[in-house]
Design a protein around this motif. Structure first.
Motif, PDB file in Angstrom:
ATOM      1  N   UNK A  30     104.993  79.424 106.466  1.00 42.63           N
ATOM      2  CA  UNK A  30     103.723  80.139 106.513  1.00 42.63           C
ATOM      3  C   UNK A  30     103.312  80.611 105.124  1.00 42.63           C
ATOM      4  N   UNK A  31     104.271  81.082 104.346  1.00 43.69           N
ATOM      5  CA  UNK A  31     103.956  81.545 102.996  1.00 43.69           C
ATOM      6  C   UNK A  31     103.532  80.399 102.078  1.00 43.69           C
ATOM      7  N   UNK A  32     104.168  79.228 102.258  1.00 40.09           N
ATOM      8  CA  UNK A  32     103.734  78.054 101.479  1.00 40.09           C
ATOM      9  C   UNK A  32     102.284  77.711 101.789  1.00 40.09           C
ATOM     10  N   UNK A  33     101.936  77.795 103.060  1.00 38.39           N
ATOM     11  CA  UNK A  33     100.551  77.505 103.454  1.00 38.39           C
ATOM     12  C   UNK A  33      99.584  78.495 102.820  1.00 38.39           C
ATOM     13  N   UNK A  34      99.936  79.765 102.842  1.00 33.90           N
ATOM     14  CA  UNK A  34      99.071  80.788 102.255  1.00 33.90           C
ATOM     15  C   UNK A  34      98.887  80.565 100.755  1.00 33.90           C
ATOM     16  N   UNK A  35      99.968  80.270 100.053  1.00 33.41           N
ATOM     17  CA  UNK A  35      99.881  80.017  98.611  1.00 33.41           C
ATOM     18  C   UNK A  35      99.051  78.767  98.340  1.00 33.41           C
ATOM     19  N   UNK A  36      99.213  77.754  99.168  1.00 29.85           N
ATOM     20  CA  UNK A  36      98.456  76.510  98.984  1.00 29.85           C
ATOM     21  C   UNK A  36      96.967  76.721  99.250  1.00 29.85           C
TER      22      UNK A  36
END
Length: 419
Positions: A30-36
């Motif tokens: 989920x955090x990777x998605x937010x950063x992306x």
């Protein structure tokens, strides 16, 4: 109409399927998605501003009022602010799966609670394109799927932001259907969304009174809402007047078209003659129209007489109601009579009065010696907000990650049976 119904049913089915995946998604994913998503928004800032310029031009052509255009318009700063909000959400603790309140019962079982996503959240909003990014980020981090229906006036902006959201979800290996932005401006889509009980778990409306009244009346899905923001600042006769002037100026003039802007200023009669002329001079220089009670009008010649309706009104404009009150009791009586349970502030150096104000004013945010403009999810450390709730059940005030979750009871045993 049949096409709209078919389309919304498809959106609902996709959201329900995506919600099951999102509920199981790992925090790192989920955090990777937010950063992306944040990176995509920054990289696409020119495209976002171009799309927004189309919406703003159309809004001017259609005669949309200044406050609405202010809420609609994006800038380089606000685009980067969206990305910053998403990154802040990524840094927040993941609440999903958190276990609390575990205790042993006499039977030997352990009983506690686990925090879980709500499921599919439908968000209906007007004007503000940044809501698309904020809502997507909060729903994503809290393990929910989102169906976003923005206002027709922001259609180009919202679709451009949605493209960034989908790019970020793809990059993290999550389904694009976890965040769907409704691609039609037909109002029938709203009617479908708020009645799809089989696909939608909660509706969050953000907009004017007409929208929220319609949603509240017609929805067959639970609603988290606030009707309007009639916010007050009360300057007590024990206030630091320089501090009071800074706060009351900022609360009104920092931005006019927002729900946490002050709409009514209350001043204790003991300090009114000293503070009100100084403060109103600032307002008049900034072009704020003043509407006061009889006592206030006597102190400020340029002030118009307020009507009974003014005390109930959320102006979202450079207009301010002013009333001189006898004391704290009369101030709180006014707030609890005319306020909208959004945000109210007292300016005072008297600790006892400050504590009384905090206890007795029945609003979702109550403040001492701070501008009402702080009533905001980002300022409260929530990363962003999906809205400000003036309801009293489930979520109240700025709705961040916790407001988009629920808790279920969990029981741990070792073969116990009930006798």
């Amino acid at each position: 109409m049949d096409n709209i119904k078919t389309y919304m049913q498809q959106v609902g089915r996709q959201a329900r399927a995506a919600a099951r995946i999102m509920a199981q998604a790992e925090t790192a994913t989920k955090n990777r998605a937010l950063e992306a998503i944040a990176a995509a928004i920054v990289d696409s800032s020119t495209a976002l501003l171009t799309a927004n310029a189309k919406d703003v031009a159309a809004a001017h052509a259609s005669g949309l009022d200044a406050a609405a255009i202010d809420r609609l318009a994006l800038s380089e700063k606000s685009v980067h602010g969206m990305a910053q909000g998403l990154r802040q959400i990524a840094q927040l603790p993941d609440l999903i799966g958190e276990i609390s309140e575990m205790k042993y019962r006499p039977s030997g079982i352990q009983v506690g609670k686990m925090r879980v996503p709500l499921g599919v959240i439908g968000i209906i909003y007007e004007s503000r394109p940044n809501v698309t990014a904020d809502a997507a980020g909060l729903c994503l981090k809290s393990g929910n799927a989102a169906i976003l229906r923005g206002g027709s006036e922001a259609i180009h902006s919202n679709q451009a932001i949605a493209a960034c959201v989908h790019a970020g979800l793809r990059a993290a290996g999550l389904p694009e259907t976890a965040v769907q932005v409704v691609n039609t401006t037909d109002r029938a889509a709203v009617g479908e969304l708020i009645t799809m009980k089989e696909y939608v778990d909660v509706i969050v409306p953000r907009g004017g009174k007409e929208l929220i009244a319609r949603v509240s009346e017609e929805a067959r899905v639970p609603v988290i809402k606030h009707l309007h923001g009639v916010c007050h600042v009360y300057i007590d006769d024990a206030a630091d007047l320089d501090k009071a002037i800074r706060i009351a100026d900022n609360a009104k003039t920092h931005r006019y078209g927002v729900c946490n802007a002050m709409e009514t200023l209350l001043v204790a009669q003991g300090v009114a003659a000293e503070v009100l002329p100084r403060l109103c001079k600032i307002y008049l220089e900034k072009g704020v129209e003043l509407r006061g009670d009889e006592a206030a009008c006597k102190l400020v010649a340029q002030m118009k007489a307020a009507t009974a309706e003014d005390w109930h009104t959320e102006y979202l404009a450079p207009i301010l109601s002013v009333r001189i009150v006898a004391d704290l009791n009369e101030a709180m009586e006014h707030i609890n009579t005319y306020g909208s349970q959004h945000t109210d502030c007292i300016v005072t150096e008297n600790y006892t009065r400050a504590m009384r104000f905090l206890r007795e004013v029945d609003s979702s945010s109550v403040m001492v010696n701070a501008s009402t403009r702080f009533a905001d999810g980002f300022e409260y450390g929530l990363g962003a907000e999906i809205g400000i709730s003036t309801d009293k059940i489930h979520a109240r005030g700025p709705v961040g990650l916790e407001g988009l979750t629920s808790q279920k009871y969990i029981v741990l045993g070792n073969g116990q049976i009930r006798k």
